[in-house]
Structure formats: structure tokens, C-alpha cells
Scaffold this active site. Structure first.
Site, PDB file in Angstrom:
ATOM      1  N   PRO A  68     -16.856  -4.406   1.834  1.00 52.39           N
ATOM      2  CA  PRO A  68     -18.060  -4.794   2.568  1.00 52.39           C
ATOM      3  C   PRO A  68     -19.385  -4.460   1.893  1.00 52.39           C
ATOM      4  O   PRO A  68     -20.421  -4.987   2.291  1.00 52.39           O
ATOM      5  CB  PRO A  68     -17.930  -4.031   3.894  1.00 52.39           C
ATOM      6  N   LEU A  69     -19.371  -3.626   0.859  1.00 50.92           N
ATOM      7  CA  LEU A  69     -20.618  -3.312   0.158  1.00 50.92           C
ATOM      8  C   LEU A  69     -20.811  -4.126  -1.117  1.00 50.92           C
ATOM      9  O   LEU A  69     -21.889  -4.095  -1.709  1.00 50.92           O
ATOM     10  CB  LEU A  69     -20.668  -1.819  -0.201  1.00 50.92           C
ATOM     11  N   GLY A  70     -19.796  -4.850  -1.570  1.00 47.13           N
ATOM     12  CA  GLY A  70     -19.921  -5.526  -2.846  1.00 47.13           C
ATOM     13  C   GLY A  70     -19.974  -4.499  -3.962  1.00 47.13           C
ATOM     14  O   GLY A  70     -19.744  -3.314  -3.757  1.00 47.13           O
ATOM     15  N   TYR A 114       0.855  -1.195   0.000  1.00 46.89           N
ATOM     16  CA  TYR A 114       0.000   0.000   0.000  1.00 46.89           C
ATOM     17  C   TYR A 114       0.885   1.237   0.000  1.00 46.89           C
ATOM     18  O   TYR A 114       1.358   1.681   1.034  1.00 46.89           O
ATOM     19  CB  TYR A 114      -0.916   0.007   1.225  1.00 46.89           C
TER      20      TYR A 114
END
Length: 295
Positions: free
Chosen positions: A215-217, A69
Site C-alpha cells: 500500500p505504500l509503493g 507463505y
């Protein structure tokens, strides 16, 4: 939300990783504090540092990062913001990717590279030992057993406390576990992206932590489903998605990432969001085509 009015990651409860690292289940992912394309420094360094400090103030004691990162930038910012670290802070990092440029990721999970990557992470994080060190992804050009074996050796040398995996199948988890104890798995997973369902079940059965990312797709219909539940609960879609993850299994440790204090506080508020069973069931019924694993 809970009626306590207290904004804290501790509201999500705790999980003990590897039998000796007890963390609040709502963690923080530090990928987004880097520049565009997960490359270079952030546009607003002071904001990134303030977000990290605010996360810890709000009870976050599990921070996930990786040497790739930035590369290196996320780890350096964590150290600058938080060192000397709180006694209960667990930093999980990863090795196994290389970065030719913005938005570019190439595999390198060879034993030599992993050893060098770990040394770099230790230096940037100002640590003598990494609490949770994750193989970022299996490398098709390298024996998986060789990659895991290299981490097992580094653990024997005292440079890694616990070995973990990312972007893997259940078979990978089982093969790795035959070499060294695996304490957590990090895969893409959400109410709308259930490809890792059986891996979550495996982790729960064996007491292995599971850190879901995205986490939201990505499906539009999934967003519509979560928006509907969010309106009923007076919450945001992301809060509902995180609450679903917390309810899905006691071993799930969400690590939503952001470079904004406002978004961080929105995420942490999900720790105290009580998702009704009907809402949980409705979101669980949402299906989504399998997505390829990405960093």
C-alpha cells in the site's frame, strides 16, 4: 481520525464479497507472520499468534494468506490462533506458487498441483471449504483457462466457496469470468503505483472486491508526498496511504500485513482516518514507474 476514539476495522465500512460474505473493508494480510524470506516459522511465535488474535479483536473479519507463505506456516498459525473461527471470519488463501527456499518463488498453477494445494490449505486451516480461494498468479507454462477451470471444478465439488485471482491483468479477469464467477482480485496497488487503476475500475463496475498489496509503493518521491500529508493530518504515512485506498473505491479491501501488534493497531486506526479531498487529489497525482508483479 474520527472522534469516536474506537479502534476498529469496522470504521472503514463493509463490502459484500461474492454477494454473501460481508466483511469490514480493513482486512489483514498474514504473509509477514512467517520467518525471514517468508520462509519457516516466525522468530517469535507467541507474538505472531497474539497479533492474529488482536486483529480479530479489532474487528478484522477478512484475513488473507497463501499456502506458499512459509510454506504452510501462515495457514497453520491462523488455525492455531483462531480456530474455532468466529462465525463472520472470512479466510482467503491462494495456490499456484511453490517455494524452493527463502525468498524463492516458482510457478505451478497446473490443475493437479492446485488440487493438491487446496487440500493442504483445507487441512492446515482446519476447514471443509475455503471461502475465497485465489489463483496466486498465472503460470506461463500452463493454460490460464486450465488453471481457472481446475478451481471452478473444485468449487463445484464444494471445496471452494468463491474463486478469486491475484497478480493478473484485466484480460485475465475477463477470461476467468467467462469460466466461473470471480469475486475478488489481488494486485499490487497504491497511490504511488497505479498500474492496476483500470482493473480497480473494472472491479467497481462489476462488484468485484479488490485487495491491494504494497500500500505504500516503493518510490522515494511517493514517500515524501505521503509524509507531507501525514504531517498535516497528524497521522502516519502508512495510515494516510491506507486511507487513500479506502477513498479510491468502495470495492477496495486493504490487507496490510504485520507481525507486530503495535503496527497492527496503527493500520487499523487508518479505518477511521478521514482523508480530505485535497489530500486525496495530491496523492492521486503522484506517479510511479510500473512495477513488476510479485508474490
Amino acid at each position: 481520525m474520527s472522534n469516536s476514539g474506537v479502534l476498529s476495522a469496522a470504521a472503514a465500512g463493509t463490502f459484500t464479497v461474492g454477494g454473501d460474505l460481508t466483511v469490514n473493508r480493513m482486512g489483514y494480510g498474514a504473509m509477514r507472520i512467517t520467518g525471514p524470506g517468508i520462509w519457516g516459522p516466525p522468530a517469535d511465535k507467541e507474538s505472531a499468534l497474539a497479533t492474529l488474535r488482536r486483529a480479530v479483536e479489532l474487528g478484522v473479519n477478512l484475513i488473507d494468506t497463501a499456502d506458499s507463505y512459509g510454506p504452510g506456516v501462515s495457514e497453520e498459525l491462523i488455525a492455531e490462533a483462531l480456530y474455532p473461527y468466529p462465525a463472520d471470519l472470512v479466510i482467503a488463501t491462494k495456490g499456484g506458487w511453490q517455494r524452493p527456499g527463502p525468498n524463492q518463488w516458482t510457478h505451478n498453477a497446473g490443475p493437479k498441483h492446485l488440487a493438491e494445494a487446496l487440500e493442504g490449505s483445507l487441512k492446515r486451516l482446519r476447514l471443509e471449504r475455503i471461502d475465497i480461494y485465489q489463483l496466486h498468479a498465472p503460470d506461463n507454462a500452463v493454460s490460464f483457462e486450465a488453471s481457472v477451470g481446475a478451481l471452478a471444478k473444485l468449487r463445484e465439488q464444494g471445496k471452494i466457496r468463491h474463486v478469486a485471482l491475484s497478480n493478473v491483468t484485466r484480460e485475465h479477469v475477463e477470461r476467468a469470468s467467462a469460466i466461473v464467477p470471480i469475486v475478488s482480485v489481488q494486485n499490487r496497488y497504491s497511490f504511488a503505483d497505479r498500474e492496476s487503476d483500470f482493473i480497480v475500475d473494472h472491479c467497481e463496475k462489476h462488484g468485484i472486491g479488490f485487495m491491494p498489496w504494497a500500500p505504500l509503493g516503493q518510490a522515494k518521491e511517493a514517500h515524501e508526498a505521503v509524509k507531507k500529508e501525514a504531517e498535516v493530518l497528524g497521522a502516519t504515512p502508512l495510515q494516510v496511504a491506507l486511507a487513500w485506498l479506502l477513498k479510491r473505491s468502495k470495492v477496495i479491501l486493504p490487507i496490510p500485513g504485520t507481525s507486530s501488534i503495535a503496527h497492527l493497531e496503527e493500520n487499523i486506526a487508518a479505518a477511521s482516518l478521514e482523508l480530505p479531498q485535497a489530500a486525496y487529489d495530491a496523492l492521486s497525482a503522484v506517479s510511479h514507474p510500473p512495477a513488476s508483479l510479485r508474490p
